[in-house]
Design a protein around this motif. Structure first.
Motif, PDB file in Angstrom:
ATOM      1  N   VAL A   3     -19.879 -40.236  68.351  1.00 31.97           N
ATOM      2  CA  VAL A   3     -19.815 -41.371  67.193  1.00 31.97           C
ATOM      3  C   VAL A   3     -18.375 -41.757  67.050  1.00 31.97           C
ATOM      4  CG1 VAL A   3     -20.833 -41.702  64.882  1.00 31.97           C
ATOM      5  CG2 VAL A   3     -21.949 -40.440  66.601  1.00 31.97           C
ATOM      6  N   PHE A   4     -18.103 -42.762  67.415  1.00 34.87           N
ATOM      7  CA  PHE A   4     -16.484 -43.333  66.685  1.00 34.87           C
ATOM      8  C   PHE A   4     -16.657 -44.117  65.276  1.00 34.87           C
ATOM      9  CE2 PHE A   4     -16.190 -43.498  71.398  1.00 34.87           C
ATOM     10  CZ  PHE A   4     -14.938 -42.767  71.538  1.00 34.87           C
ATOM     11  N   ASP A   5     -17.668 -44.599  64.972  1.00 34.12           N
ATOM     12  CA  ASP A   5     -18.018 -45.070  63.604  1.00 34.12           C
ATOM     13  C   ASP A   5     -19.509 -45.567  63.613  1.00 34.12           C
ATOM     14  OD1 ASP A   5     -17.843 -47.731  64.668  1.00 34.12           O
ATOM     15  OD2 ASP A   5     -16.008 -48.397  63.969  1.00 34.12           O
ATOM     16  N   ASP A   6     -19.637 -46.173  62.569  1.00 33.03           N
ATOM     17  CA  ASP A   6     -21.211 -46.656  62.431  1.00 33.03           C
ATOM     18  C   ASP A   6     -21.599 -47.703  63.556  1.00 33.03           C
ATOM     19  OD1 ASP A   6     -23.314 -46.076  61.128  1.00 33.03           O
ATOM     20  OD2 ASP A   6     -23.451 -47.832  59.892  1.00 33.03           O
ATOM     21  N   PHE A   7     -20.780 -48.276  64.008  1.00 31.05           N
ATOM     22  CA  PHE A   7     -21.125 -49.527  65.246  1.00 31.05           C
ATOM     23  C   PHE A   7     -20.709 -48.987  66.637  1.00 31.05           C
ATOM     24  CE2 PHE A   7     -20.324 -51.572  61.100  1.00 31.05           C
ATOM     25  CZ  PHE A   7     -21.657 -52.385  61.123  1.00 31.05           C
ATOM     26  N   ASN A   8     -20.360 -47.826  66.869  1.00 31.61           N
ATOM     27  CA  ASN A   8     -19.732 -47.508  67.960  1.00 31.61           C
ATOM     28  C   ASN A   8     -20.143 -45.926  68.351  1.00 31.61           C
ATOM     29  OD1 ASN A   8     -17.954 -49.890  68.967  1.00 31.61           O
ATOM     30  ND2 ASN A   8     -17.252 -49.465  66.972  1.00 31.61           N
ATOM     31  N   VAL A   9     -21.241 -45.964  69.207  1.00 35.15           N
ATOM     32  CA  VAL A   9     -21.690 -44.832  69.578  1.00 35.15           C
ATOM     33  C   VAL A   9     -22.059 -44.938  70.981  1.00 35.15           C
ATOM     34  CG1 VAL A   9     -23.664 -43.017  69.494  1.00 35.15           C
ATOM     35  CG2 VAL A   9     -23.189 -44.596  67.443  1.00 35.15           C
ATOM     36  N   VAL A  10     -21.240 -43.936  71.890  1.00 35.63           N
ATOM     37  CA  VAL A  10     -21.421 -43.802  73.372  1.00 35.63           C
ATOM     38  C   VAL A  10     -21.908 -42.377  73.872  1.00 35.63           C
ATOM     39  CG1 VAL A  10     -19.662 -45.641  73.722  1.00 35.63           C
ATOM     40  CG2 VAL A  10     -18.984 -43.464  73.567  1.00 35.63           C
ATOM     41  N   GLN A  11     -22.170 -42.172  75.169  1.00 35.80           N
ATOM     42  CA  GLN A  11     -22.589 -41.018  75.818  1.00 35.80           C
ATOM     43  C   GLN A  11     -21.828 -41.004  76.941  1.00 35.80           C
ATOM     44  OE1 GLN A  11     -26.875 -40.781  76.144  1.00 35.80           O
ATOM     45  NE2 GLN A  11     -27.230 -40.749  74.235  1.00 35.80           N
ATOM     46  N   PRO A  12     -20.504 -40.376  76.919  1.00 32.02           N
ATOM     47  CA  PRO A  12     -19.631 -40.602  78.313  1.00 32.02           C
ATOM     48  C   PRO A  12     -20.218 -39.532  78.994  1.00 32.02           C
ATOM     49  CG  PRO A  12     -18.408 -40.346  76.075  1.00 32.02           C
ATOM     50  CD  PRO A  12     -19.893 -40.114  75.795  1.00 32.02           C
ATOM     51  N   ASP A  13     -19.993 -39.583  80.331  1.00 30.77           N
ATOM     52  CA  ASP A  13     -20.380 -38.794  81.406  1.00 30.77           C
ATOM     53  C   ASP A  13     -19.966 -37.367  81.156  1.00 30.77           C
ATOM     54  OD1 ASP A  13     -22.033 -40.369  82.782  1.00 30.77           O
ATOM     55  OD2 ASP A  13     -20.292 -41.220  83.860  1.00 30.77           O
ATOM     56  N   VAL A  14     -18.631 -37.082  81.059  1.00 31.05           N
ATOM     57  CA  VAL A  14     -17.815 -35.936  80.651  1.00 31.05           C
ATOM     58  C   VAL A  14     -16.874 -36.296  79.782  1.00 31.05           C
ATOM     59  CG1 VAL A  14     -16.785 -33.791  81.591  1.00 31.05           C
ATOM     60  CG2 VAL A  14     -18.330 -35.063  83.136  1.00 31.05           C
ATOM     61  N   PHE A  15     -16.804 -35.154  78.805  1.00 24.07           N
ATOM     62  CA  PHE A  15     -15.646 -35.361  77.916  1.00 24.07           C
ATOM     63  C   PHE A  15     -15.085 -33.881  77.222  1.00 24.07           C
ATOM     64  CE2 PHE A  15     -19.739 -35.397  75.659  1.00 24.07           C
ATOM     65  CZ  PHE A  15     -19.162 -34.596  74.538  1.00 24.07           C
ATOM     66  N   ILE A  16     -13.841 -34.087  76.710  1.00 26.61           N
ATOM     67  CA  ILE A  16     -13.296 -32.976  76.073  1.00 26.61           C
ATOM     68  C   ILE A  16     -12.781 -33.104  74.660  1.00 26.61           C
ATOM     69  CG2 ILE A  16     -11.091 -31.405  76.016  1.00 26.61           C
ATOM     70  CD1 ILE A  16     -11.486 -31.478  79.176  1.00 26.61           C
ATOM     71  N   VAL A  17     -13.182 -32.170  73.761  1.00 26.15           N
ATOM     72  CA  VAL A  17     -12.870 -32.725  72.340  1.00 26.15           C
ATOM     73  C   VAL A  17     -12.102 -31.058  72.063  1.00 26.15           C
ATOM     74  CG1 VAL A  17     -13.487 -32.675  69.983  1.00 26.15           C
ATOM     75  CG2 VAL A  17     -14.908 -33.822  71.850  1.00 26.15           C
ATOM     76  N   CYS A  18     -10.822 -31.374  71.404  1.00 24.00           N
ATOM     77  CA  CYS A  18      -9.920 -30.276  71.090  1.00 24.00           C
ATOM     78  C   CYS A  18     -10.222 -30.097  69.594  1.00 24.00           C
ATOM     79  CB  CYS A  18      -8.531 -30.160  71.824  1.00 24.00           C
ATOM     80  SG  CYS A  18      -8.389 -30.513  73.487  1.00 24.00           S
ATOM     81  N   ASP A  19     -10.213 -30.877  68.780  1.00 23.40           N
ATOM     82  CA  ASP A  19     -10.409 -30.763  67.365  1.00 23.40           C
ATOM     83  C   ASP A  19     -11.827 -30.193  66.985  1.00 23.40           C
ATOM     84  OD1 ASP A  19     -10.545 -30.958  64.489  1.00 23.40           O
ATOM     85  OD2 ASP A  19      -9.729 -32.986  64.725  1.00 23.40           O
ATOM     86  N   GLN A  20     -11.960 -29.177  66.664  1.00 28.57           N
ATOM     87  CA  GLN A  20     -13.172 -28.511  66.480  1.00 28.57           C
ATOM     88  C   GLN A  20     -13.857 -29.176  65.293  1.00 28.57           C
ATOM     89  OE1 GLN A  20     -14.711 -26.019  68.464  1.00 28.57           O
ATOM     90  NE2 GLN A  20     -12.931 -26.457  69.510  1.00 28.57           N
ATOM     91  N   ASN A  21     -13.007 -29.866  64.476  1.00 23.37           N
ATOM     92  CA  ASN A  21     -13.695 -30.324  63.329  1.00 23.37           C
ATOM     93  C   ASN A  21     -14.430 -31.674  63.624  1.00 23.37           C
ATOM     94  OD1 ASN A  21     -12.517 -28.902  61.313  1.00 23.37           O
ATOM     95  ND2 ASN A  21     -10.497 -29.625  61.381  1.00 23.37           N
ATOM     96  N   LYS A  22     -14.398 -32.047  64.854  1.00 29.86           N
ATOM     97  CA  LYS A  22     -15.067 -33.374  65.040  1.00 29.86           C
ATOM     98  C   LYS A  22     -16.563 -32.871  65.938  1.00 29.86           C
ATOM     99  CE  LYS A  22     -11.016 -36.201  66.513  1.00 29.86           C
ATOM    100  NZ  LYS A  22     -10.438 -36.917  67.474  1.00 29.86           N
TER     101      LYS A  22
END
Length: 184
Positions: free
Chosen positions: A72-91
Protein backbone atom coordinates in the motif's frame (compact mmCIF):
# COMPACT_ATOMS: atom_id res chain seq x y z
CA UNK A 1 -5.64 -11.38 -22.73
CA UNK A 2 -5.92 -7.67 -22.07
CA UNK A 3 -6.24 -6.11 -18.66
CA UNK A 4 -9.76 -5.44 -17.58
CA UNK A 5 -10.71 -2.40 -15.56
CA UNK A 6 -13.46 -2.82 -12.96
CA UNK A 7 -15.08 0.47 -14.00
CA UNK A 8 -14.17 4.05 -14.85
CA UNK A 9 -14.13 5.56 -11.38
CA UNK A 10 -11.42 6.12 -8.82
CA UNK A 11 -11.21 3.51 -6.11
CA UNK A 12 -9.56 3.69 -2.71
CA UNK A 13 -7.92 1.04 -0.58
CA UNK A 14 -11.13 0.94 1.47
CA UNK A 15 -13.11 0.02 -1.70
CA UNK A 16 -10.47 -2.55 -2.61
CA UNK A 17 -10.86 -4.29 0.75
CA UNK A 18 -14.56 -4.92 0.03
CA UNK A 19 -13.98 -6.82 -3.22
CA UNK A 20 -14.27 -10.65 -3.31
CA UNK A 21 -11.24 -12.42 -1.85
CA UNK A 22 -11.09 -14.85 -4.77
CA UNK A 23 -10.35 -11.97 -7.18
CA UNK A 24 -6.94 -10.32 -7.47
CA UNK A 25 -6.84 -6.60 -8.27
CA UNK A 26 -4.34 -3.76 -8.09
CA UNK A 27 -5.00 -0.02 -7.79
CA UNK A 28 -2.84 2.49 -9.63
CA UNK A 29 -3.91 6.13 -9.37
CA UNK A 30 -7.30 4.89 -8.18
CA UNK A 31 -7.89 2.77 -11.31
CA UNK A 32 -8.45 -0.94 -10.78
CA UNK A 33 -6.49 -3.55 -12.74
CA UNK A 34 -7.58 -7.18 -12.86
CA UNK A 35 -4.74 -9.63 -12.30
CA UNK A 36 -6.55 -12.63 -13.83
CA UNK A 37 -5.84 -15.16 -15.18
CA UNK A 38 -3.40 -16.92 -12.89
CA UNK A 39 0.25 -16.76 -14.00
CA UNK A 40 1.73 -19.61 -16.04
CA UNK A 41 4.07 -22.23 -14.59
CA UNK A 42 7.24 -20.63 -16.04
CA UNK A 43 6.24 -17.29 -14.45
CA UNK A 44 5.67 -18.94 -11.07
CA UNK A 45 8.90 -20.95 -11.28
CA UNK A 46 10.95 -17.81 -11.94
CA UNK A 47 9.11 -15.92 -9.19
CA UNK A 48 9.78 -18.76 -6.75
CA UNK A 49 13.44 -19.00 -7.76
CA UNK A 50 13.98 -15.28 -7.08
CA UNK A 51 12.13 -15.50 -3.77
CA UNK A 52 14.19 -18.51 -2.59
CA UNK A 53 17.50 -16.90 -3.62
CA UNK A 54 16.66 -13.66 -1.80
CA UNK A 55 15.03 -15.23 1.26
CA UNK A 56 17.89 -17.67 1.88
CA UNK A 57 20.75 -15.24 1.23
CA UNK A 58 22.81 -15.23 4.40
CA UNK A 59 23.47 -11.50 4.14
CA UNK A 60 19.83 -10.44 3.56
CA UNK A 61 18.90 -8.37 6.63
CA UNK A 62 15.50 -7.42 5.19
CA UNK A 63 12.00 -8.87 4.82
CA UNK A 64 11.49 -10.76 1.57
CA UNK A 65 7.90 -10.95 0.31
CA UNK A 66 6.04 -12.66 -2.49
CA UNK A 67 2.65 -12.19 -4.17
CA UNK A 68 -0.11 -12.04 -3.25
CA UNK A 69 0.85 -9.50 -0.59
CA UNK A 70 -0.62 -6.01 -0.67
CA UNK A 71 1.88 -3.18 -0.91
CA UNK A 72 0.00 0.00 0.00
CA UNK A 73 1.74 3.14 -1.25
CA UNK A 74 -1.23 5.36 -0.39
CA UNK A 75 -5.03 5.23 -0.51
CA UNK A 76 -5.12 5.11 -4.34
CA UNK A 77 -2.10 2.89 -5.07
CA UNK A 78 -2.05 -0.75 -3.98
CA UNK A 79 -0.09 -3.43 -5.83
CA UNK A 80 0.96 -7.05 -5.40
CA UNK A 81 4.51 -7.34 -6.76
CA UNK A 82 5.77 -10.81 -7.62
CA UNK A 83 8.77 -10.51 -5.25
CA UNK A 84 9.90 -7.61 -3.08
CA UNK A 85 12.27 -6.65 -0.30
CA UNK A 86 11.50 -4.23 2.55
CA UNK A 87 14.36 -3.17 4.81
CA UNK A 88 12.42 -0.69 6.98
CA UNK A 89 10.66 -2.88 9.57
CA UNK A 90 8.23 -0.02 10.34
CA UNK A 91 6.60 -0.56 6.92
CA UNK A 92 5.66 -4.16 7.72
CA UNK A 93 2.25 -4.73 9.32
CA UNK A 94 0.27 -7.91 9.97
CA UNK A 95 -2.00 -7.09 7.02
CA UNK A 96 0.31 -5.58 4.39
CA UNK A 97 3.32 -3.44 3.55
CA UNK A 98 2.82 0.30 4.15
CA UNK A 99 5.08 2.26 1.82
CA UNK A 100 7.69 1.60 -0.82
CA UNK A 101 9.74 -1.59 -0.78
CA UNK A 102 13.47 -1.20 -1.42
CA UNK A 103 13.39 -3.73 -4.28
CA UNK A 104 10.55 -4.95 -6.50
CA UNK A 105 10.76 -7.76 -9.05
CA UNK A 106 7.97 -8.20 -11.59
CA UNK A 107 7.98 -11.27 -13.82
CA UNK A 108 6.41 -10.18 -17.10
CA UNK A 109 3.27 -11.85 -18.41
CA UNK A 110 1.88 -10.90 -21.83
CA UNK A 111 -1.29 -9.57 -20.19
CA UNK A 112 0.60 -7.26 -17.80
CA UNK A 113 3.67 -6.20 -19.77
CA UNK A 114 2.53 -2.68 -20.66
CA UNK A 115 1.23 -2.01 -17.13
CA UNK A 116 4.50 -3.28 -15.58
CA UNK A 117 6.68 -1.25 -17.96
CA UNK A 118 4.63 1.95 -17.87
CA UNK A 119 2.19 2.42 -14.98
CA UNK A 120 4.07 0.42 -12.36
CA UNK A 121 7.46 1.83 -13.36
CA UNK A 122 6.10 5.38 -12.93
CA UNK A 123 4.44 4.47 -9.64
CA UNK A 124 7.59 2.87 -8.22
CA UNK A 125 9.72 5.80 -9.32
CA UNK A 126 7.36 8.37 -7.75
CA UNK A 127 7.22 6.48 -4.44
CA UNK A 128 10.97 5.85 -4.29
CA UNK A 129 11.48 2.12 -4.93
CA UNK A 130 15.28 1.97 -5.09
CA UNK A 131 15.56 -0.97 -7.45
CA UNK A 132 12.95 -2.23 -9.95
CA UNK A 133 13.61 -5.41 -11.93
CA UNK A 134 11.52 -6.60 -14.86
CA UNK A 135 12.01 -10.26 -15.78
CA UNK A 136 11.21 -11.50 -19.29
CA UNK A 137 10.71 -15.29 -19.02
CA UNK A 138 10.38 -16.09 -22.73
CA UNK A 139 13.40 -14.04 -23.84
CA UNK A 140 15.39 -14.93 -20.69
CA UNK A 141 16.68 -11.49 -19.77
CA UNK A 142 16.02 -8.78 -17.20
CA UNK A 143 15.83 -4.99 -17.14
CA UNK A 144 16.96 -3.34 -13.93
CA UNK A 145 16.07 0.25 -13.04
CA UNK A 146 17.97 1.95 -10.23
CA UNK A 147 16.73 5.11 -8.55
CA UNK A 148 19.26 7.93 -8.82
CA UNK A 149 18.27 11.46 -7.79
CA UNK A 150 14.62 10.29 -7.53
CA UNK A 151 14.57 9.11 -11.17
CA UNK A 152 15.00 5.84 -13.05
CA UNK A 153 17.50 6.16 -15.85
CA UNK A 154 18.17 3.83 -18.72
CA UNK A 155 17.75 0.23 -17.59
CA UNK A 156 20.64 -2.15 -17.20
CA UNK A 157 19.98 -5.22 -19.38
CA UNK A 158 21.24 -8.61 -18.20
CA UNK A 159 21.04 -11.88 -20.12
CA UNK A 160 20.15 -15.27 -18.59
CA UNK A 161 23.83 -16.30 -18.43
CA UNK A 162 25.00 -13.24 -16.46
CA UNK A 163 25.12 -12.37 -12.77
CA UNK A 164 22.84 -9.80 -11.18
CA UNK A 165 24.48 -7.79 -8.39
CA UNK A 166 21.77 -6.16 -6.32
CA UNK A 167 22.22 -2.61 -5.09
CA UNK A 168 19.81 -2.92 -2.12
CA UNK A 169 22.23 -5.23 -0.31
CA UNK A 170 25.30 -7.19 -1.31
CA UNK A 171 24.08 -10.31 -3.10
CA UNK A 172 24.93 -11.75 -6.48
CA UNK A 173 22.33 -13.83 -8.29
CA UNK A 174 23.34 -16.17 -11.08
CA UNK A 175 20.50 -15.63 -13.54
CA UNK A 176 21.02 -19.07 -15.06
CA UNK A 177 19.79 -20.48 -11.72
CA UNK A 178 16.68 -18.30 -12.01
CA UNK A 179 15.81 -19.09 -15.63
CA UNK A 180 17.19 -22.66 -15.80
CA UNK A 181 17.16 -24.03 -12.23
CA UNK A 182 17.80 -27.58 -13.42
CA UNK A 183 20.38 -26.60 -16.02
CA UNK A 184 17.91 -26.98 -18.92
Amino acid sequence: MSLSIKKDSKYTYRDYLTWPEDERWELIKGLSYNMSPAPKIKHQTITGNFYIQLKTASNNPCYTGIAPTDVVFDDFNVVQPDVFIVCDQNKITDANIQGAPDLIIEVISPSTEVKDKREKKRLYEIFGVKEYILVFPESKYIERYSLVDKKYGIPEILNWDETLKLTVFDININLNEIFNPEGG
